[in-house]
Design a protein around this motif. Sequence first.
Motif, PDB file in Angstrom:
ATOM      1  N   GLU A  33       0.827  -1.191   0.000  1.00 42.54           N
ATOM      2  CA  GLU A  33       0.000   0.000   0.000  1.00 42.54           C
ATOM      3  C   GLU A  33       0.870   1.253   0.000  1.00 42.54           C
ATOM      4  OE1 GLU A  33      -2.597  -0.127   3.309  1.00 42.54           O
ATOM      5  OE2 GLU A  33      -3.852  -1.716   2.499  1.00 42.54           O
ATOM      6  N   LYS A  34       0.462   2.204  -0.809  1.00 48.26           N
ATOM      7  CA  LYS A  34       1.144   3.497  -0.780  1.00 48.26           C
ATOM      8  C   LYS A  34       0.787   4.215   0.516  1.00 48.26           C
ATOM      9  CE  LYS A  34       1.213   4.161  -5.816  1.00 48.26           C
ATOM     10  NZ  LYS A  34       0.757   5.035  -6.937  1.00 48.26           N
ATOM     11  N   LEU A  35       1.762   4.890   1.075  1.00 50.67           N
ATOM     12  CA  LEU A  35       1.498   5.650   2.290  1.00 50.67           C
ATOM     13  C   LEU A  35       0.619   6.845   1.959  1.00 50.67           C
ATOM     14  CD1 LEU A  35       5.014   5.687   3.983  1.00 50.67           C
ATOM     15  CD2 LEU A  35       3.095   4.161   4.445  1.00 50.67           C
ATOM     16  N   GLY A  36      -0.369   7.071   2.838  1.00 52.18           N
ATOM     17  CA  GLY A  36      -1.208   8.253   2.685  1.00 52.18           C
ATOM     18  C   GLY A  36      -0.470   9.504   3.141  1.00 52.18           C
ATOM     19  N   HIS A  37      -1.088  10.656   2.959  1.00 58.82           N
ATOM     20  CA  HIS A  37      -0.435  11.922   3.288  1.00 58.82           C
ATOM     21  C   HIS A  37      -0.078  11.995   4.768  1.00 58.82           C
ATOM     22  CE1 HIS A  37       0.713  16.087   3.012  1.00 58.82           C
ATOM     23  NE2 HIS A  37      -0.203  16.444   3.899  1.00 58.82           N
ATOM     24  N   SER A  38      -1.012  11.649   5.648  1.00 57.18           N
ATOM     25  CA  SER A  38      -0.726  11.740   7.080  1.00 57.18           C
ATOM     26  C   SER A  38       0.327  10.722   7.494  1.00 57.18           C
ATOM     27  CB  SER A  38      -2.011  11.532   7.898  1.00 57.18           C
ATOM     28  OG  SER A  38      -2.500  10.219   7.743  1.00 57.18           O
ATOM     29  N   GLU A  39       0.359   9.556   6.818  1.00 58.98           N
ATOM     30  CA  GLU A  39       1.381   8.565   7.131  1.00 58.98           C
ATOM     31  C   GLU A  39       2.765   9.058   6.726  1.00 58.98           C
ATOM     32  OE1 GLU A  39      -0.846   4.265   6.949  1.00 58.98           O
ATOM     33  OE2 GLU A  39      -0.423   5.276   5.037  1.00 58.98           O
ATOM     34  N   ARG A  40       2.847   9.696   5.580  1.00 57.59           N
ATOM     35  CA  ARG A  40       4.134  10.264   5.173  1.00 57.59           C
ATOM     36  C   ARG A  40       4.581  11.351   6.137  1.00 57.59           C
ATOM     37  NH1 ARG A  40       1.683   9.958   0.001  1.00 57.59           N
ATOM     38  NH2 ARG A  40       1.313  12.225  -0.008  1.00 57.59           N
ATOM     39  N   ARG A  41       3.646  12.128   6.645  1.00 59.13           N
ATOM     40  CA  ARG A  41       3.975  13.156   7.634  1.00 59.13           C
ATOM     41  C   ARG A  41       4.540  12.526   8.904  1.00 59.13           C
ATOM     42  NH1 ARG A  41       0.953  18.132   7.719  1.00 59.13           N
ATOM     43  NH2 ARG A  41       0.498  17.725   9.910  1.00 59.13           N
ATOM     44  N   ARG A  42       3.960  11.417   9.324  1.00 58.49           N
ATOM     45  CA  ARG A  42       4.437  10.742  10.534  1.00 58.49           C
ATOM     46  C   ARG A  42       5.851  10.189  10.338  1.00 58.49           C
ATOM     47  NH1 ARG A  42      -0.649   7.176  10.696  1.00 58.49           N
ATOM     48  NH2 ARG A  42       0.631   5.704  11.879  1.00 58.49           N
ATOM     49  N   VAL A  43       6.093   9.629   9.168  1.00 59.50           N
ATOM     50  CA  VAL A  43       7.439   9.139   8.870  1.00 59.50           C
ATOM     51  C   VAL A  43       8.444  10.294   8.893  1.00 59.50           C
ATOM     52  CG1 VAL A  43       8.907   8.174   7.055  1.00 59.50           C
ATOM     53  CG2 VAL A  43       6.688   7.120   7.566  1.00 59.50           C
ATOM     54  N   LEU A  44       8.084  11.421   8.304  1.00 57.83           N
ATOM     55  CA  LEU A  44       8.963  12.587   8.296  1.00 57.83           C
ATOM     56  C   LEU A  44       9.234  13.085   9.713  1.00 57.83           C
ATOM     57  CD1 LEU A  44      10.522  14.674   6.639  1.00 57.83           C
ATOM     58  CD2 LEU A  44       8.411  16.015   6.465  1.00 57.83           C
ATOM     59  N   ALA A  45       8.205  13.085  10.553  1.00 60.17           N
ATOM     60  CA  ALA A  45       8.375  13.524  11.944  1.00 60.17           C
ATOM     61  C   ALA A  45       9.377  12.639  12.673  1.00 60.17           C
ATOM     62  CB  ALA A  45       7.028  13.502  12.661  1.00 60.17           C
ATOM     63  N   ILE A  46       9.278  11.336  12.462  1.00 59.73           N
ATOM     64  CA  ILE A  46      10.202  10.410  13.112  1.00 59.73           C
ATOM     65  C   ILE A  46      11.626  10.637  12.622  1.00 59.73           C
ATOM     66  CG2 ILE A  46      10.824   7.964  13.302  1.00 59.73           C
ATOM     67  CD1 ILE A  46       7.775   7.389  13.263  1.00 59.73           C
ATOM     68  N   LEU A  47      11.786  10.878  11.331  1.00 62.89           N
ATOM     69  CA  LEU A  47      13.120  11.133  10.787  1.00 62.89           C
ATOM     70  C   LEU A  47      13.731  12.397  11.392  1.00 62.89           C
ATOM     71  CD1 LEU A  47      12.603  10.223   7.018  1.00 62.89           C
ATOM     72  CD2 LEU A  47      13.661   8.838   8.820  1.00 62.89           C
ATOM     73  N   PHE A  48      12.908  13.407  11.642  1.00 56.93           N
ATOM     74  CA  PHE A  48      13.390  14.616  12.322  1.00 56.93           C
ATOM     75  C   PHE A  48      13.935  14.261  13.708  1.00 56.93           C
ATOM     76  CE2 PHE A  48      11.065  17.615   9.451  1.00 56.93           C
ATOM     77  CZ  PHE A  48      12.103  18.524   9.288  1.00 56.93           C
ATOM     78  N   LEU A  49      13.202  13.422  14.442  1.00 57.19           N
ATOM     79  CA  LEU A  49      13.611  13.064  15.799  1.00 57.19           C
ATOM     80  C   LEU A  49      14.913  12.268  15.821  1.00 57.19           C
ATOM     81  CD1 LEU A  49      10.236  12.033  17.486  1.00 57.19           C
ATOM     82  CD2 LEU A  49      11.597  14.071  17.928  1.00 57.19           C
ATOM     83  N   LEU A  50      15.198  11.565  14.734  1.00 54.94           N
ATOM     84  CA  LEU A  50      16.386  10.726  14.708  1.00 54.94           C
ATOM     85  C   LEU A  50      17.674  11.532  14.543  1.00 54.94           C
ATOM     86  CD1 LEU A  50      15.223   7.634  12.630  1.00 54.94           C
ATOM     87  CD2 LEU A  50      15.177   8.008  15.105  1.00 54.94           C
ATOM     88  N   ILE A  51      17.583  12.786  14.135  1.00 59.14           N
ATOM     89  CA  ILE A  51      18.785  13.607  13.980  1.00 59.14           C
ATOM     90  C   ILE A  51      19.426  13.909  15.345  1.00 59.14           C
ATOM     91  CG2 ILE A  51      19.723  15.787  13.136  1.00 59.14           C
ATOM     92  CD1 ILE A  51      17.515  15.756  10.984  1.00 59.14           C
ATOM     93  N   PRO A  52      18.691  14.498  16.309  1.00 58.00           N
ATOM     94  CA  PRO A  52      19.312  14.685  17.623  1.00 58.00           C
ATOM     95  C   PRO A  52      19.611  13.372  18.328  1.00 58.00           C
ATOM     96  CG  PRO A  52      16.995  15.322  17.674  1.00 58.00           C
ATOM     97  CD  PRO A  52      17.349  15.129  16.247  1.00 58.00           C
ATOM     98  N   TYR A  53      18.822  12.326  18.042  1.00 56.98           N
ATOM     99  CA  TYR A  53      19.077  11.019  18.649  1.00 56.98           C
ATOM    100  C   TYR A  53      20.453  10.490  18.230  1.00 56.98           C
ATOM    101  CZ  TYR A  53      18.087   6.219  20.186  1.00 56.98           C
ATOM    102  OH  TYR A  53      18.127   4.983  20.813  1.00 56.98           O
TER     103      TYR A  53
END
Length: 453
Positions: free
Chosen positions: A231-251
């Motif tokens: 399944e292709k990720l929906g818009h809100s799912e892509r947003r959630r993935v992007l949010a997690i990637l942001f958190l991984l930078i300081p991590y």
Amino acid sequence: MATRQVRSDLFGHPRGLTVLATTEMWERFSFYGMQALLMLYMTKYLLLPEHARNVLGLGQFRAFLASLFGPMSDIAFASQTFGIYSGLLYGTPLLGAWLGDRVLGKTRTVAAGCVLMAAGHILMASEHFFLVALSCIVLGAGGVIGNMAAQVGLLYAPDDHRRTRAFGVYLITLNIGALAAPLAIGTIGEKVGWHYGFNVAGFGMLIGLVTYLAGRRHLPPDRITQREEREKLGHSERRRVLAILFLLIPYTLYGAAALQAYGIMFVWADTAVDRVVLGWEVPVTWIGIVDGVLTILGVVVANRIWIALATRGREPSDFAKVAIGYFGVAAAFVLAAASALLPLVPVLLWIAFFLVLDLAYGWTEPPIQSLVSRDSPPSVNAMMMAMLKATSMLSYFLLGWLGRFYEPLGAPLYWLMDAGIALGALVMLIVFRRPVMHLLEPEHDPPAQVSRA
């Protein structure tokens, strides 16, 4: 995704958590035993000229690293090797997640990973196969780490608030393995023979494999997503993935600072810390026993605080918990820098460093794992958990590279540099908070489209 309904048998959690946590305990037993010995083994044995010449491919490997980073002392080369090995342990789970999600299923992938890790530890019995052994362990870890963490999350429904505490239980159990590893593997390795210690680690992995296979009926059912069903990720799912990637930078920065406690710090403590107790010098690897106990204490204390605050409706968000943890890591390395100014560091002061560090872990690791598991789209859940683990790959790579500054700076400034890196992670987390929270806000998507190959 629907979860299997099973009876509870561990602090009100499904039976599968017992199986996964126990398997991870043995995997961590092997991992932390290897981690405790590796820097000491390289700097005190393997890199001595009479042994280094016998290691298959070591000269070529060192020449390759020198071509990338310049000439290195033995300590700098050992740090770089430690960082690359440890980093790849957390990078290969991306491949393992793909195998678990798309090809073999999580259960088969974890089992194959345990076999490879056991083989790698056994190959460490001969320095000739040092690099081959590290490669087997790295590939095996790829099958184990991300898939088992994903299985923990899949034991719970998306709205089940036990999830964060489940990862806390998981962390406590794996730290029992971390606690036992220095006592068994570290003592045998330092006092009897390096290679005997590595073989004990391999035996531990075999026990973990048997435990996992014996309890597989309690695990979440495997669902292999075929290419034509993706399944292709929906818009809100892509947003959630992007949010997690942001958190991984300081991590990543947080990890590069915190994990220094298990690399060059062992080399430093070998000569800088007074470890004589009743006339007997305690093996430097035994600090791992203290670290394991204090990590469990840190998780228990954090959970008790959260439960007490939850009863009053004041439990902090996972985001706030992580920020507190980053600050704690910075404070721990400030303490280490101050301690390193002493001519000989009392062992109690070194233990105090690990107390502060491990209390910080309790506020960082369960919340970040819970957040990623909860907010990742189901179709890429294992992949996102593997991404979280893969972040440690970058942390270890950075840690290995930073090791070249240890000798020029000296221990006090080196530990102070680590504290600054942890504070940088905290500042970055604060800066990212608003955009991350915005990306995690729910949005309604149209029905997902199914891609057919």
